[in-house]
Motif scaffolding. Sequence first.
Motif, PDB file in Angstrom:
ATOM      1  N   PHE A  74       0.848  -1.483  -0.535  1.00  0.00           N
ATOM      2  CA  PHE A  74       0.241  -0.055  -0.026  1.00  0.00           C
ATOM      3  C   PHE A  74       0.912   1.898   0.176  1.00  0.00           C
ATOM      4  CE2 PHE A  74      -2.878  -3.071   1.252  1.00  0.00           C
ATOM      5  CZ  PHE A  74      -3.919  -2.745   1.216  1.00  0.00           C
ATOM      6  N   THR A  75       0.798   2.635  -0.527  1.00  0.00           N
ATOM      7  CA  THR A  75       1.175   3.774  -0.882  1.00  0.00           C
ATOM      8  C   THR A  75       0.403   4.972  -0.475  1.00  0.00           C
ATOM      9  OG1 THR A  75       0.256   4.009  -2.984  1.00  0.00           O
ATOM     10  CG2 THR A  75       2.634   2.349  -3.370  1.00  0.00           C
ATOM     11  N   ASP A  76      -0.139   4.515   0.226  1.00  0.00           N
ATOM     12  CA  ASP A  76      -1.718   5.986   0.839  1.00  0.00           C
ATOM     13  C   ASP A  76      -2.427   5.140   1.676  1.00  0.00           C
ATOM     14  OD1 ASP A  76      -3.518   7.941   1.066  1.00  0.00           O
ATOM     15  OD2 ASP A  76      -3.964   7.941  -0.793  1.00  0.00           O
ATOM     16  N   PHE A  77      -1.324   4.127   2.521  1.00  0.00           N
ATOM     17  CA  PHE A  77      -2.616   3.636   4.173  1.00  0.00           C
ATOM     18  C   PHE A  77      -2.040   4.395   4.992  1.00  0.00           C
ATOM     19  CE2 PHE A  77      -2.893   0.518   7.204  1.00  0.00           C
ATOM     20  CZ  PHE A  77      -3.609  -0.118   7.189  1.00  0.00           C
ATOM     21  N   HIS A  78      -2.683   5.009   5.584  1.00  0.00           N
ATOM     22  CA  HIS A  78      -2.656   5.963   7.023  1.00  0.00           C
ATOM     23  C   HIS A  78      -3.215   5.216   7.948  1.00  0.00           C
ATOM     24  CE1 HIS A  78      -2.569   8.489   3.364  1.00  0.00           C
ATOM     25  NE2 HIS A  78      -2.352   9.698   4.493  1.00  0.00           N
ATOM     26  N   VAL A  79      -2.579   6.464   8.852  1.00  0.00           N
ATOM     27  CA  VAL A  79      -2.947   6.069  10.475  1.00  0.00           C
ATOM     28  C   VAL A  79      -4.140   7.409  11.038  1.00  0.00           C
ATOM     29  CG1 VAL A  79      -0.787   4.328  12.110  1.00  0.00           C
ATOM     30  CG2 VAL A  79      -0.662   6.952  11.926  1.00  0.00           C
ATOM     31  N   CYS A 322       2.953  -0.386   5.030  1.00  0.00           N
ATOM     32  CA  CYS A 322       1.810  -1.587   4.813  1.00  0.00           C
ATOM     33  C   CYS A 322       1.708  -2.978   3.745  1.00  0.00           C
ATOM     34  CB  CYS A 322       0.144  -0.913   5.041  1.00  0.00           C
ATOM     35  SG  CYS A 322      -0.379  -2.925   5.563  1.00  0.00           S
ATOM     36  N   ILE A 323       1.918  -3.968   4.346  1.00  0.00           N
ATOM     37  CA  ILE A 323       1.847  -4.435   3.389  1.00  0.00           C
ATOM     38  C   ILE A 323       0.567  -5.876   3.820  1.00  0.00           C
ATOM     39  CG2 ILE A 323       2.745  -6.518   2.462  1.00  0.00           C
ATOM     40  CD1 ILE A 323       6.089  -4.803   2.793  1.00  0.00           C
ATOM     41  N   PRO A 327      -1.897 -15.424   0.107  1.00  0.00           N
ATOM     42  CA  PRO A 327      -1.699 -16.002  -0.907  1.00  0.00           C
ATOM     43  C   PRO A 327      -2.746 -17.595  -1.465  1.00  0.00           C
ATOM     44  CG  PRO A 327      -0.054 -17.327   0.144  1.00  0.00           C
ATOM     45  CD  PRO A 327      -1.304 -15.699   0.946  1.00  0.00           C
ATOM     46  N   GLY A 328      -3.623 -17.014  -2.912  1.00  0.00           N
ATOM     47  CA  GLY A 328      -4.866 -16.787  -3.379  1.00  0.00           C
ATOM     48  C   GLY A 328      -5.832 -16.433  -3.259  1.00  0.00           C
ATOM     49  N   GLN A 329      -5.707 -14.897  -1.856  1.00  0.00           N
ATOM     50  CA  GLN A 329      -6.474 -14.062  -2.653  1.00  0.00           C
ATOM     51  C   GLN A 329      -6.101 -12.706  -3.057  1.00  0.00           C
ATOM     52  OE1 GLN A 329      -9.595 -15.298  -1.494  1.00  0.00           O
ATOM     53  NE2 GLN A 329      -8.902 -17.440  -1.387  1.00  0.00           N
ATOM     54  N   ILE A 330      -4.747 -12.178  -2.550  1.00  0.00           N
ATOM     55  CA  ILE A 330      -4.409 -10.851  -2.404  1.00  0.00           C
ATOM     56  C   ILE A 330      -3.335 -10.995  -3.646  1.00  0.00           C
ATOM     57  CG2 ILE A 330      -3.059  -9.493  -1.749  1.00  0.00           C
ATOM     58  CD1 ILE A 330      -4.285  -9.767   1.457  1.00  0.00           C
ATOM     59  N   PRO A 331      -3.608 -10.654  -4.579  1.00  0.00           N
ATOM     60  CA  PRO A 331      -2.854 -10.765  -5.499  1.00  0.00           C
ATOM     61  C   PRO A 331      -1.233 -10.576  -5.270  1.00  0.00           C
ATOM     62  CG  PRO A 331      -4.563  -9.674  -6.947  1.00  0.00           C
ATOM     63  CD  PRO A 331      -4.562  -9.552  -5.102  1.00  0.00           C
ATOM     64  N   ALA A 332      -0.202 -11.788  -5.758  1.00  0.00           N
ATOM     65  CA  ALA A 332       0.817 -10.897  -5.468  1.00  0.00           C
ATOM     66  C   ALA A 332       1.835 -10.291  -6.713  1.00  0.00           C
ATOM     67  CB  ALA A 332       1.924 -12.522  -5.744  1.00  0.00           C
ATOM     68  N   ASP A 333       2.511  -9.905  -5.989  1.00  0.00           N
ATOM     69  CA  ASP A 333       3.791  -8.166  -6.561  1.00  0.00           C
ATOM     70  C   ASP A 333       2.348  -7.780  -6.999  1.00  0.00           C
ATOM     71  OD1 ASP A 333       5.780  -7.363  -7.037  1.00  0.00           O
ATOM     72  OD2 ASP A 333       6.053  -8.188  -9.457  1.00  0.00           O
ATOM     73  N   SER A 334       1.634  -7.045  -5.810  1.00  0.00           N
ATOM     74  CA  SER A 334       0.510  -5.663  -6.917  1.00  0.00           C
ATOM     75  C   SER A 334       1.177  -4.925  -5.506  1.00  0.00           C
ATOM     76  CB  SER A 334      -0.479  -6.358  -6.109  1.00  0.00           C
ATOM     77  OG  SER A 334      -1.422  -7.325  -4.995  1.00  0.00           O
ATOM     78  N   GLU A 335       0.265  -3.537  -5.548  1.00  0.00           N
ATOM     79  CA  GLU A 335      -0.316  -1.734  -5.497  1.00  0.00           C
ATOM     80  C   GLU A 335      -1.302  -1.763  -5.395  1.00  0.00           C
ATOM     81  OE1 GLU A 335       1.879   1.844  -6.467  1.00  0.00           O
ATOM     82  OE2 GLU A 335       3.151   0.277  -7.015  1.00  0.00           O
ATOM     83  N   CYS A 336      -1.858  -1.539  -4.013  1.00  0.00           N
ATOM     84  CA  CYS A 336      -2.459  -0.481  -3.799  1.00  0.00           C
ATOM     85  C   CYS A 336      -2.429   1.173  -3.810  1.00  0.00           C
ATOM     86  CB  CYS A 336      -3.823  -0.906  -2.798  1.00  0.00           C
ATOM     87  SG  CYS A 336      -4.884  -0.360  -2.485  1.00  0.00           S
ATOM     88  N   ASP A 337      -2.707   1.893  -4.654  1.00  0.00           N
ATOM     89  CA  ASP A 337      -2.497   3.165  -4.192  1.00  0.00           C
ATOM     90  C   ASP A 337      -3.803   3.643  -3.469  1.00  0.00           C
ATOM     91  OD1 ASP A 337      -4.214   3.008  -6.619  1.00  0.00           O
ATOM     92  OD2 ASP A 337      -2.692   4.901  -7.820  1.00  0.00           O
ATOM     93  N   LYS A 338      -4.777   3.520  -3.323  1.00  0.00           N
ATOM     94  CA  LYS A 338      -6.711   3.961  -2.150  1.00  0.00           C
ATOM     95  C   LYS A 338      -6.038   4.500  -1.484  1.00  0.00           C
ATOM     96  CE  LYS A 338      -8.650   3.208  -6.536  1.00  0.00           C
ATOM     97  NZ  LYS A 338      -9.407   1.946  -7.215  1.00  0.00           N
ATOM     98  N   LEU A 339      -6.754   5.382  -0.638  1.00  0.00           N
ATOM     99  CA  LEU A 339      -6.911   5.909   0.169  1.00  0.00           C
ATOM    100  C   LEU A 339      -7.258   4.765   1.393  1.00  0.00           C
ATOM    101  CD1 LEU A 339      -6.079   7.480   2.297  1.00  0.00           C
ATOM    102  CD2 LEU A 339      -9.381   8.577   2.026  1.00  0.00           C
TER     103      LEU A 339
END
Length: 490
Positions: A74-79, A322-323, A327-339
């Motif tokens: 995750f690139t836009d993950f917050h506390v 955040c990572i 396996p099998g549910q979250i795509p491998a080597d993927s990135e999420c830029d959503k808030l």
Amino acid sequence: MLNRRSFLKLAGVSLASAAVPSLAKAAEAGKPGSSPNIVLIYMDDMGYADPVCYGGKGYSTPNIDRLAKQGMLFTDFHVPQPVCSASRASLLTGCYSNRVSIEGALFPDSKKGLNPEEETIAEILKKRNYKTGMAGKWHLGHHREFLPLQHGFDEYLGLPYSNDMWPVDFNGNPAKSGWKKDCPPLPLIEDNEQVDTIDTLEDQDTLTTRYTERAVKFINENKRRPFFFYLAHTMTHVPLGVSEKFKGKSEQGMYGDVMMEIDWSVGQVMKALENNGLEEDTLVIFTSDNGPWLNFGNHAGSAEPLREGKQTTWEGGCRVSCIMRWPGQIPADSECDKLASTLDILPTIAEITGAPLPEKKIDGVSILSLLKGDENANPRKHLCYFYQRRLCAVREGNWKLVFPHTYQSYEGVEPGMDGHWGPRVKRKAELALYDLKNDIEETEDVKDEHPEVVKHLQKFATKARAELGDRLKNVEGSEVRPPGLHKQSK
């Protein structure tokens, strides 16, 4: 804006995708109401850019990087608050910490704690017959009625608050002045009882290993039933502690040594899952409680390219790495830029496992659609940036509206070194609008160009203040719930 591929290229990490386990093999685990194991690894004061897969330099974090290659980064993950107790309250309850009246950091003389009437991740999972355990820093009340076993955990080993809340100075000698001299010895708690004290810097060196060994033991003992383990590391909070096996191993210095030992810990946990045949049926979450404590200089991490750090509501204080791996549910080597936010972990786990949401109102939303790789999903529309009871900023999409407030700044100030506290400067933030998509460093105020966005976000902020309060506007908040109060103080 630097994305994951930019970070990986900078760090020299291969972009090749990891193999994805068979979806059919993991299909049962992905159904709502299933019972995957959950391991939540929560760092303390680790900067956004500290793992190598986020740009960390001068040391290696191969196990953390492997999590990213096998899962989602995750690139836009917050506390929602950039400080210890408040952040942990939000994580475990899915509520803004203001809603549950845990702000800032609780000290050893505090009479407050997380109210027993609030429901935690552990408590909702107990309703699904999960075994629950924790090792590490709690920091939601040190009196017995507030400890983990009273909040849904079956077992616990760790410190009840921060590792600097002890009667020891920066050099490891008895503190003779200041607030530290009045602190009691730092207690190590097992279940509900004190079993040891952390008296010296050498004792601090043992903490990461102790917590890791407890996590591995828990996994080994509960491999035949669904479990939730919360591994809340004391590190990388000062004073730094690192075992002999990692001292002097990094080019970066002691902070790098600590990061390498944390990476070792992640590796030990993953090895325990693998040895017990649990790798494919376990959701692993790795994140941090806030940004780096920058005035400790070489004993602090990095939030680059973000602005400021811990105890500020600029991105460097609230945006964390955040990572998530499943396996099998979250795509491998993927990135999420959503808030997304730590607020969202509880409702996401609830949707995955079929556990009931807490009876009282929460602020998190399920981000399972993001974990599944749905490109059209956008479950979190808004985010409030609080510091203590002040609403300092609000967010919608890429827009961040900052309200006038004072803050302790690290910028342009010579930091402390080798574990010593450095100075900070009080500065004033003015009303400003930032487009984080094009200005992640928060340097260009564009409110004059987008008055309609300012007006829209101010309307959202007014509603948030009415619910959760805001000392900047002298608003109490109609939906604020009371904290727990130590029974001898009532």
